[in-house]
Write an enzyme that holds these catalytic residues in place. Structure first.
Site, PDB file in Angstrom:
ATOM      1  N   THR A  11      51.497  15.295 -14.810  1.00 58.08           N
ATOM      2  CA  THR A  11      51.112  16.838 -14.983  1.00 58.08           C
ATOM      3  C   THR A  11      51.712  17.143 -16.495  1.00 58.08           C
ATOM      4  OG1 THR A  11      51.417  17.124 -12.431  1.00 58.08           O
ATOM      5  CG2 THR A  11      51.616  19.017 -13.867  1.00 58.08           C
ATOM      6  N   GLU A 124      64.314  21.751 -23.437  1.00 58.33           N
ATOM      7  CA  GLU A 124      63.985  23.241 -23.221  1.00 58.33           C
ATOM      8  C   GLU A 124      63.142  23.242 -21.840  1.00 58.33           C
ATOM      9  OE1 GLU A 124      64.910  26.075 -24.800  1.00 58.33           O
ATOM     10  OE2 GLU A 124      64.264  26.862 -22.967  1.00 58.33           O
ATOM     11  N   GLU A 185      57.219  19.218  -5.272  1.00 58.83           N
ATOM     12  CA  GLU A 185      57.366  18.198  -5.802  1.00 58.83           C
ATOM     13  C   GLU A 185      57.126  17.174  -4.793  1.00 58.83           C
ATOM     14  OE1 GLU A 185      59.795  17.260  -8.826  1.00 58.83           O
ATOM     15  OE2 GLU A 185      59.566  19.370  -9.461  1.00 58.83           O
ATOM     16  N   LYS A 200      69.406  22.535 -12.469  1.00 56.45           N
ATOM     17  CA  LYS A 200      68.743  23.450 -13.536  1.00 56.45           C
ATOM     18  C   LYS A 200      70.344  24.155 -13.753  1.00 56.45           C
ATOM     19  CE  LYS A 200      63.940  23.275 -12.331  1.00 56.45           C
ATOM     20  NZ  LYS A 200      62.910  23.938 -11.507  1.00 56.45           N
TER      21      LYS A 200
HETATM   22  N1  HSE Z   1      59.198  21.703  -8.296  1.00 57.29           N
HETATM   23  C1  HSE Z   1      59.807  22.367  -9.401  1.00 57.29           C
HETATM   24  C2  HSE Z   1      59.587  24.218  -9.177  1.00 57.29           C
HETATM   25  C3  HSE Z   1      58.939  22.388 -10.619  1.00 57.29           C
HETATM   26  O1  HSE Z   1      58.739  24.375  -7.949  1.00 57.29           O
HETATM   27  O2  HSE Z   1      60.124  24.928  -9.687  1.00 57.29           O
HETATM   28  C4  HSE Z   1      59.361  22.750 -12.080  1.00 57.29           C
HETATM   29  O3  HSE Z   1      60.761  22.280 -12.079  1.00 57.29           O
END
Ligand code: HSE
Length: 388
Positions: A11, A124, A185, A200
């Site tokens: 992707t 980023e 995911e 994150k």
């Molecule tokens: N699986 C992640 C989400 C993708 O849904 O935010 C982006 O990091």
């Protein structure tokens, strides 16, 4: 002419190629030279695609090409991606990635290699997809002491919660919808159990306070245990349930980070962030609150952030971006944070608590430890923190 390669043509990788096709002329103008996609490294057979002429399967082709400037790593995971990133940096290539797992768990090591080799390692896109948030944090807000970071860091879970809140759809059904739309995911556990958000918030903490916070060291609670009843009860009382990553600097200078579903007051900007959108609020001691909002996932939004980093890496070829963090410091336990709590169960309203209907109460400020003890004593079925 500047040359780059994409490793991993899923992707994000294919999105990067699309952005170059869409905006190649404007990018060349900004760079002052054309940007050429020289290789795509992928295990898939690309011979029937327009990229057949640049498809390779052997990483050493990239590693040994002295004319290759930047490598985009969009393989994901922390196995092959780690090995190829190490080798690319060691070979003197700038590396740009969207891989939050790799940055959260191995960023310190990879940034140290980048420093030694005088190249950039930029990421980023690893937090907030297309939202510019890491560069503002380490650059524009560098004059602040960061006091708190809180955000909706996962689009899949925010989509599921939005469907539960706005559509009255149960969790399992909303998850199936998210999968059908391609948001979740491959392994939905990483999203719904909060792991993705934990990576994150760790990267944001690393940059904010310069000390490594590893995902396995923080408390992480996802949304799989949430039911419609709590979401609806909270909503009727003027709160939205949101999965938040939160990192807070305590008065003694230590900081803590965690991921958990929270009740968020409807007048807080984060409460209005719906669907797959992400939002990150950062509080600095000079700037006050700032908020970053946008598409946290998807091919083109994520590729937008990746391409910005590719351009930045090329513009910082001689003097690399000074980016990095040290070993983990003394991480505070989230039990030390004081918050109000939502408790629900078949109990009489305890002293100091406010009844909000649906068999639920809101407590006054309590530590996590204190709230858990109270919930246990009352036999509460649900316990959730309220975002201060
Ligand atoms: N699986 C992640 C989400 C993708 O849904 O935010 C982006 O990091």
């Amino acid at each position: 002419m500047a040359n780059f390669a994409i490793m991993g043509f899923g992707t994000v990788g294919s999105g990067v190629a699309s952005v170059l096709r869409m905006n190649g002329d404007a990018i060349a103008e900004r760079l002052g030279e054309p940007l050429s996609l020289k290789y795509i490294l992928d295990v898939r057979d690309l011979s029937a695609t327009e990229y057949a002429g640049i498809a390779v399967k052997d990483f050493s082709v990239l590693e040994n090409d002295p004319e290759l400037d930047v490598v985009v790593e969009s393989i994901g995971g922390a196995k092959v991606a780690l090995e190829f990133t190490r080798r690319a940096l060691m070979a003197g290539k700038h590396v740009v990635t969207s891989n939050k797992e790799l940055v959260a768990s191995h960023g310190r090591e990879l940034l140290a290699i980048a420093k030694e080799k005088n190249v950039n390692y930029l990421f980023e896109a690893s937090v907030g997809g297309g939202i510019p948030v890491l560069r503002p944090l380490f650059q524009c807000l560098a004059g602040n002491q960061i006091e708190e970071i809180v955000g909706i860091l996962n689009g899949t879970t925010n989509y599921i919660l939005t469907r539960m809140i706005r559509g009255g759809v149960p969790f399992d059904e909303a998850l199936k919808e998210a999968q059908a739309k391609g948001y979740a995911e491959q392994n939905p556990a990483a999203d719904v159990e909060g792991l993705d958000a934990s990576r994150k918030i760790c990267i944001l903490s690393d940059l904010a306070w310069g000390r490594e916070v590893l995902p396995e060291r923080i408390s992480v609670q996802g949304i799989s245990g949430l039911n419609l009843r709590d979401v609806e009860t909270a909503s009727k009382a003027g709160y939205q349930v949101k999965l938040l990553g939160r990192a807070v600097k305590l008065e003694d200078g230590r900081h803590c980070a965690y991921v958990a579903p929270h009740l968020v007051r409807e007048d807080c900007p984060v409460a209005g962030v719906d669907g797959v959108f992400n939002a990150i609020m950062i509080r600095g001691n000079a700037v006050g609150d700032v908020m970053f909002y946008g598409r946290g996932a998807g091919d083109l939004p994520t590729a937008s952030a990746v391409m910005g980093d590719v351009i930045d890496a090329l513009q910082h070829r001689e003097k690399r971006r000074n980016l990095g963090w040290g070993e983990g410091g003394d991480l505070a336990d989230t039990g030390e944070l004081s918050m109000c709590w939502y408790l629900r169960g078949g109990f009489a309203v305890p002293q100091g608590c406010r009844e909000i209907g649906g068999g639920a109460v809101l407590t006054g400020p309590l530590s996590t430890k204190g709230a858990k003890a109270l919930a246990k004593k009352l036999g509460a079925e649900t316990i959730l923190p309220v975002l201060p």
